[in-house]
Design a protein around this motif. Structure first.
Motif: not given
Length: 354
Positions: A60-69
């Motif tokens: 998640v820190f390097h390639y941004g696979q992060a989602i939220f609501e």
């Protein structure tokens, strides 16, 4: 899946409702659940709020696979706690997941887990007018690996924050700067996903707007740089010659839950509504012709944000003499009335927690 509950041994003091601010205070417990390829989502649990233990190589820190609501729980005049359209949030959460190669989850189970978490934390739901419990579900990639690839493991967590008004101005007109230097997202990218990258892309323009004395940035399309898209944390609406107009969803605009609620209500009231391309020049021409009646933003955090000033390059317009418009007020009263259980819910949007 059965959910395990571990109670915190030391509970935090609750702040006074008038000291809440937005997103700075967190409750005693959080929700966690994990995913592993071949195993699926597993081990849903409610446990004490705590820091995450992370490897520096976590994807998640390097390639941004992060989602939220972002959604909220509200306390009614009778003291009950309820949610506003959580099914729509979880459906959008799964759409964001698909766009970032994150495995989907069972939405009904996610809602059940959320209701259980809020039931544990229901004393944290404030009761003063305009306050609520903000809910932030998040999914991050957790593989420890520096190759560019989708993760095979993930963490789904939810944290809660009692909040007051999102804007210091409260329900009052805000000032918006139309950025001509930057773009947020383009079609066929990830602009319609609620992902961390889209918000990172907005920070520089937002910083410049704040330095110039503006509350938010209004984005134009990434190709022709002339069509209105959305505001930094909101969808945008205009009332032009009696018609409610908002940019159509085109793949680069977040499909807001409050946006959809406003469209549903406006149509229910019999108002003319249009989702279409709308250029920034059309807005300024409508103002010059006396046809721009209102402008307002919509979003979970602030609900309805009246806009009193728009700046585009060197041109500045004042809308409705910098006063709240009648439709903005009516929509705000109607939506918050349903959210707080003070008005009838004709759309089936409310989900009780207890």
């Amino acid at each position: 899946m059965a959910i395990k509950v571990t109670k915190a041994s030391n509970l935090k003091p609750h702040p006074a409702d008038d000291k809440l601010g937005f997103g700075k205070i967190f409750t005693d417990h959080m929700f966690n659940m994990d995913y592993a390829e071949g195993k699926g989502w597993f081990d849903p649990r409610i446990e004490p709020y705590a820091a995450l233990s992370c490897d520096p190589a976590m994807l998640v820190f390097h390639y941004g696979q992060a989602i939220f609501e972002g959604l909220k729980a509200y306390r009614t005049p009778k003291g009950n706690v309820q949610l506003f359209r959580p099914q729509a949030n979880f459906a959008r959460f799964n759409r964001s997941a698909s766009m970032l190669c994150i495995p989907n989850f069972d939405e009904a189970e996610a809602l059940d887990h959320l209701r259980q978490l809020i039931s544990v934390e229901k004393d944290w739901v404030p009761s003063s007018p305009g306050t609520s419990l903000y809910i932030r579900p998040t999914i991050i990639a957790t593989d420890n690996y520096l190759g560019v690839a989708a993760s095979q493991t993930y963490r789904f967590f939810t944290i809660l924050s009692p909040v007051g008004a999102y804007y210091a101005e409260g329900f009052a007109p805000i000032k918006i700067l139309v950025t001509t230097e930057h773009v947020r997202a383009s079609r066929q990218g990830i602009g319609e996903a609620k992902t961390a990258a889209n918000y990172a892309a907005s920070l520089l323009a937002g910083h410049k707007a704040a330095k110039a004395g503006y509350t938010q940035v209004l984005w134009l399309d990434a190709v022709e740089r002339k069509y209105v898209e959305e505001v930094g944390s909101m969808n945008i609406f205009f009332v032009i010659d009696g018609e409610v107009v908002t940019p159509e969803l085109n793949g680069s605009i977040l499909p807001g839950i409050t946006r959809d609620s406003v469209l549903t209500m406006a149509r229910h009231w019999g108002l003319p509504v249009s989702e279409r391309h709308i250029s920034i020049e059309e807005i300024f021409e409508a103002n010059e012709n006396g046809k721009l009646e209102e402008c307002f933003g919509t979003g979970t955090a602030a609900v309805i944000s009246p806009v009193g000033e728009l700046r585009y390059d060197e041109r500045v317009i004042t809308i409705r003499n910098n006063e709240v418009g009648p439709l903005s007020q009516k929509l705000y009263d109607a939506i918050t009335g349903i959210q707080f259980g003070e008005k009838e819910d004709p759309f089936g949007w409310i989900v009780p927690v207890d």
